[in-house]
Structures are given as structure tokens and as C-alpha cells.
Design a protein around this motif. Structure first.
Motif, PDB file in Angstrom:
ATOM      1  N   MET A   1      27.099  15.420 -48.231  1.00  0.00           N
ATOM      2  CA  MET A   1      26.879  13.927 -48.343  1.00  0.00           C
ATOM      3  C   MET A   1      26.502  13.669 -46.804  1.00  0.00           C
ATOM      4  SD  MET A   1      27.211  12.313 -51.121  1.00  0.00           S
ATOM      5  CE  MET A   1      26.963  10.677 -50.354  1.00  0.00           C
ATOM      6  N   LEU A   2      26.944  14.283 -45.773  1.00  0.00           N
ATOM      7  CA  LEU A   2      26.360  14.268 -44.329  1.00  0.00           C
ATOM      8  C   LEU A   2      25.078  14.858 -44.331  1.00  0.00           C
ATOM      9  CD1 LEU A   2      29.720  15.076 -42.335  1.00  0.00           C
ATOM     10  CD2 LEU A   2      28.695  12.935 -42.482  1.00  0.00           C
TER      11      LEU A   2
ATOM     12  N   LEU B   1      22.874  12.101 -45.824  1.00  0.00           N
ATOM     13  CA  LEU B   1      22.779  10.879 -44.972  1.00  0.00           C
ATOM     14  C   LEU B   1      22.050  10.999 -43.634  1.00  0.00           C
ATOM     15  CD1 LEU B   1      24.305   8.134 -44.773  1.00  0.00           C
ATOM     16  CD2 LEU B   1      26.001   9.248 -43.406  1.00  0.00           C
ATOM     17  N   PHE B   2      22.301  12.208 -42.996  1.00  0.00           N
ATOM     18  CA  PHE B   2      21.575  12.285 -41.578  1.00  0.00           C
ATOM     19  C   PHE B   2      20.028  12.900 -41.789  1.00  0.00           C
ATOM     20  CE2 PHE B   2      25.697  12.110 -39.887  1.00  0.00           C
ATOM     21  CZ  PHE B   2      25.645  11.713 -38.508  1.00  0.00           C
ATOM     22  N   VAL B   3      19.740  13.293 -43.014  1.00  0.00           N
ATOM     23  CA  VAL B   3      18.300  13.503 -43.169  1.00  0.00           C
ATOM     24  C   VAL B   3      17.377  12.132 -43.675  1.00  0.00           C
ATOM     25  CG1 VAL B   3      16.463  14.730 -44.393  1.00  0.00           C
ATOM     26  CG2 VAL B   3      18.562  16.035 -43.412  1.00  0.00           C
ATOM     27  N   TYR B   4      18.232  11.561 -44.536  1.00  0.00           N
ATOM     28  CA  TYR B   4      17.520  10.629 -45.402  1.00  0.00           C
ATOM     29  C   TYR B   4      17.529   9.041 -44.851  1.00  0.00           C
ATOM     30  CZ  TYR B   4      15.756  13.971 -48.563  1.00  0.00           C
ATOM     31  OH  TYR B   4      15.276  15.270 -48.927  1.00  0.00           O
ATOM     32  N   VAL B   5      18.753   8.931 -44.103  1.00  0.00           N
ATOM     33  CA  VAL B   5      19.039   7.726 -43.655  1.00  0.00           C
ATOM     34  C   VAL B   5      19.104   7.285 -41.882  1.00  0.00           C
ATOM     35  CG1 VAL B   5      20.772   5.881 -43.476  1.00  0.00           C
ATOM     36  CG2 VAL B   5      20.661   7.189 -45.564  1.00  0.00           C
ATOM     37  N   PHE B   6      19.387   8.474 -41.239  1.00  0.00           N
ATOM     38  CA  PHE B   6      19.143   8.371 -39.947  1.00  0.00           C
ATOM     39  C   PHE B   6      18.338   9.433 -39.331  1.00  0.00           C
ATOM     40  CE2 PHE B   6      24.139   7.862 -40.575  1.00  0.00           C
ATOM     41  CZ  PHE B   6      23.941   6.450 -40.429  1.00  0.00           C
ATOM     42  N   GLY B   7      17.630  10.045 -40.326  1.00  0.00           N
ATOM     43  CA  GLY B   7      16.828  11.305 -39.975  1.00  0.00           C
ATOM     44  C   GLY B   7      15.712  10.751 -38.798  1.00  0.00           C
ATOM     45  N   ASP B   8      15.182   9.646 -39.161  1.00  0.00           N
ATOM     46  CA  ASP B   8      13.780   9.240 -38.373  1.00  0.00           C
ATOM     47  C   ASP B   8      14.146   8.872 -36.825  1.00  0.00           C
ATOM     48  OD1 ASP B   8      12.017   9.462 -40.281  1.00  0.00           O
ATOM     49  OD2 ASP B   8      11.994   7.583 -40.947  1.00  0.00           O
ATOM     50  N   THR B   9      15.614   8.381 -36.628  1.00  0.00           N
ATOM     51  CA  THR B   9      16.185   8.232 -35.544  1.00  0.00           C
ATOM     52  C   THR B   9      16.690   9.254 -34.866  1.00  0.00           C
ATOM     53  OG1 THR B   9      16.635   5.912 -36.150  1.00  0.00           O
ATOM     54  CG2 THR B   9      17.864   6.606 -34.249  1.00  0.00           C
TER      55      THR B   9
END
Length: 264
Positions: A38-39, A42-50
Motif C-alpha cells: 500500500m505504501l 500510495l507514494f508512486v500514484y498519489v505522492f509520486g509527482d511531488t
């Protein structure tokens, strides 16, 4: 039967017992395995751009570069979360009286702990393979690593799993119940969050950088990154090896001393 043959036979029996137990009651293993997956998502597809800004060297967002950066840390985090299940399993054996029963039987006494340790390392390897498969499915690639580097990466993962497993066994032995064992082992999944798994150490506050750089996970993550992606390993290789050997030896003596002490 020689002492060695007796030790091998009883350790194999305990290993099969633990693997059968994990197969019949997979919910704990699956719950712990879902955390790194899940992490990762989450970090690739939700926070990835930032989070990926500057990771690829271009200054802007680069999700593919961030996947490559993220995966080595998530693989080691997977090991940490899997070994929490080992602490819970050992604590259950203690509180349910199974280990007390084993102590009265004519078996090779260390085989009880050996069965837990070998079983946990095998579960860690299988968990890493599953998380690695998810990472490959979403775009992780390690095209430049040689066969020798892949073997070294696998050896590092196994050694890291062995070290954390011995620590988890000790935590399970000192815990009064399964809930306490789970709580005591939480640093094994918390430490990756304050390592270089998600962001570079030099992007953290200056006062915190020495803590993040020299805790057990960061040298192992940087070494795995170097082996799989060709980044500079530097002194992290020796630090990772020292942490693994130190934790394995510490966990072994701690666990065996606690296991061999008279039950109260």
C-alpha cells in the motif's frame, strides 16, 4: 543418532510446524505484507509527482525515477514488517504453553528457535518476491545489474532478514502477550520511515541527518540501491554488513539467553 543428526531432524520438524501454521493462518502475514504494498502504491500514484521532484536529476517530477528510488527501501521495509509476525508467533507459543511443553520433551532444545528463525527468513524472502513482483508490474526495472550484483543483493536481503528475525524472536520471548509483541516490534517497520527509503537523507533537517544516515536501514537501502541501480555505495556496504552481523549476533545471544532461562 548423532547430536548433529538429532539437531537437524528436530529443527526440520519445528520448521515444518511453523510453515504449516503460517499457511493455515495466513491473515497476519497478509496484513503485514499489505503495508509495504500500500505504501508503494500510495507514494508512486498519489505522492509520486511531488516526492519525485529532483530525484531523477532533472529538477522536475519524474515518477519512473521515483519508482526506482523507492523500491529498494520498500523491499527492506517488507522484511521489517514480516518479522513483526515472527515476534507475535513466538509470543503466542510462550503464552499458550507450547514452548514450556517443548522444554520438557527429549528434543534438541535450540531447534525450537531455529525453526522460528528459518521459517521467518523463508517468509521474508517470499514476501520480498511478492512486493518485487508488484514493483515490476508498475514499472520498476534493474536492467544494468549483473548476475553477481543480483546475487549480492539477494544475499544482503537474506542477511538483513536473518538479523531482524533474531531481534524479533527476542522481542517475542520478552513480551507477555501477542499485542505487546506486536507493539514492541513496531520499530522494525517505523525505522524505514525515517531512513532514505522515501526521500534522500540530505533533504532532511540537518540535526536529524546523522540519525537517518547511520540507523540500520539507510546503509542497507543505499547498498541495495547501488547493487540494483548502479548508484554509489561508498561506505554504506561495510556499514550495512556491520549492522546485519551485529544485530544477528545480538539477537541470537539475547534470544537464546532468554529461552534458556528458567521460566517464572
Amino acid at each position: 543418532m548423532s547430536t548433529l543428526a538429532l539437531a537437524v531432524r528436530d529443527s526440520n520438524t519445528m520448521l515444518r510446524r511453523n510453515l504449516l501454521h503460517a499457511r493455515r493462518y495466513p491473515s497476519l502475514t497478509l496484513n503485514l505484507l499489505l503495508t509495504p504494498i500500500m505504501l508503494l502504491l500510495l507514494f508512486v500514484y498519489v505522492f509520486g509527482d511531488t516526492m519525485s521532484a529532483g530525484i531523477g536529476g532533472g529538477g522536475g517530477p519524474d515518477r519512473s525515477a521515483y519508482i526506482a528510488y523507492l523500491v529498494p527501501g520498500l523491499l527492506l521495509m517488507t522484511i521489517g514488517s514480516t518479522t513483526i509476525g515472527t515476534a507475535v508467533s513466538v509470543s503466542n507459543d510462550m503464552t499458550e504453553g507450547i514452548i514450556a511443553r517443548f522444554r520438557t520433551m527429549a528434543i534438541h532444545r535450540p531447534s525450537v528457535l531455529i525453526g522460528h528463525v528459518v521459517g521467518s527468513v523463508l517468509q521474508c524472502v517470499m514476501s520480498v518476491i511478492l512486493v518485487g513482483a508488484v514493483a515490476v508490474a508498475i514499472g520498476f526495472r534493474s536492467t544494468d545489474a549483473t548476475v553477481l550484483e543480483w546475487l549480492a543483493a539477494f544475499g544482503l536481503l537474506v542477511l538483513f532478514a536473518l538479523a531482524l528475525t533474531w531481534i524479533a524472536v527476542g522481542m517475542g520471548l520478552i513480551s507477555p502477550n501477542a499485542e505487546a509483541a506486536s507493539n514492541n516490534a513496531m520499530p522494525l517497520i517505523f525505522l524505514p520511515l525515517i531512513s532514505s527509503a522515501f526521500v534522500p537523507v540530505d533533504s532532511m533537517p540537518g540535526w536529524f541527518q546523522p540519525i537517518a544516515e547511520y540507523q540500520p536501514f539507510t546503509p542497507a537501502i543505499e547498498t541495495l540501491r547501488g547493487l540494483l541501480l548502479g548508484t554509489e555505495i561508498g561506505h554504506n556496504g561495510w556499514l550495512a554488513l556491520a549492522w546485519c552481523l551485529g544485530l544477528a549476533v545480538l539477537g541470537y545471544f539475547w534470544s537464546t539467553a532468554k529461552f534458556n532461562s528458567d521460566p517464572k
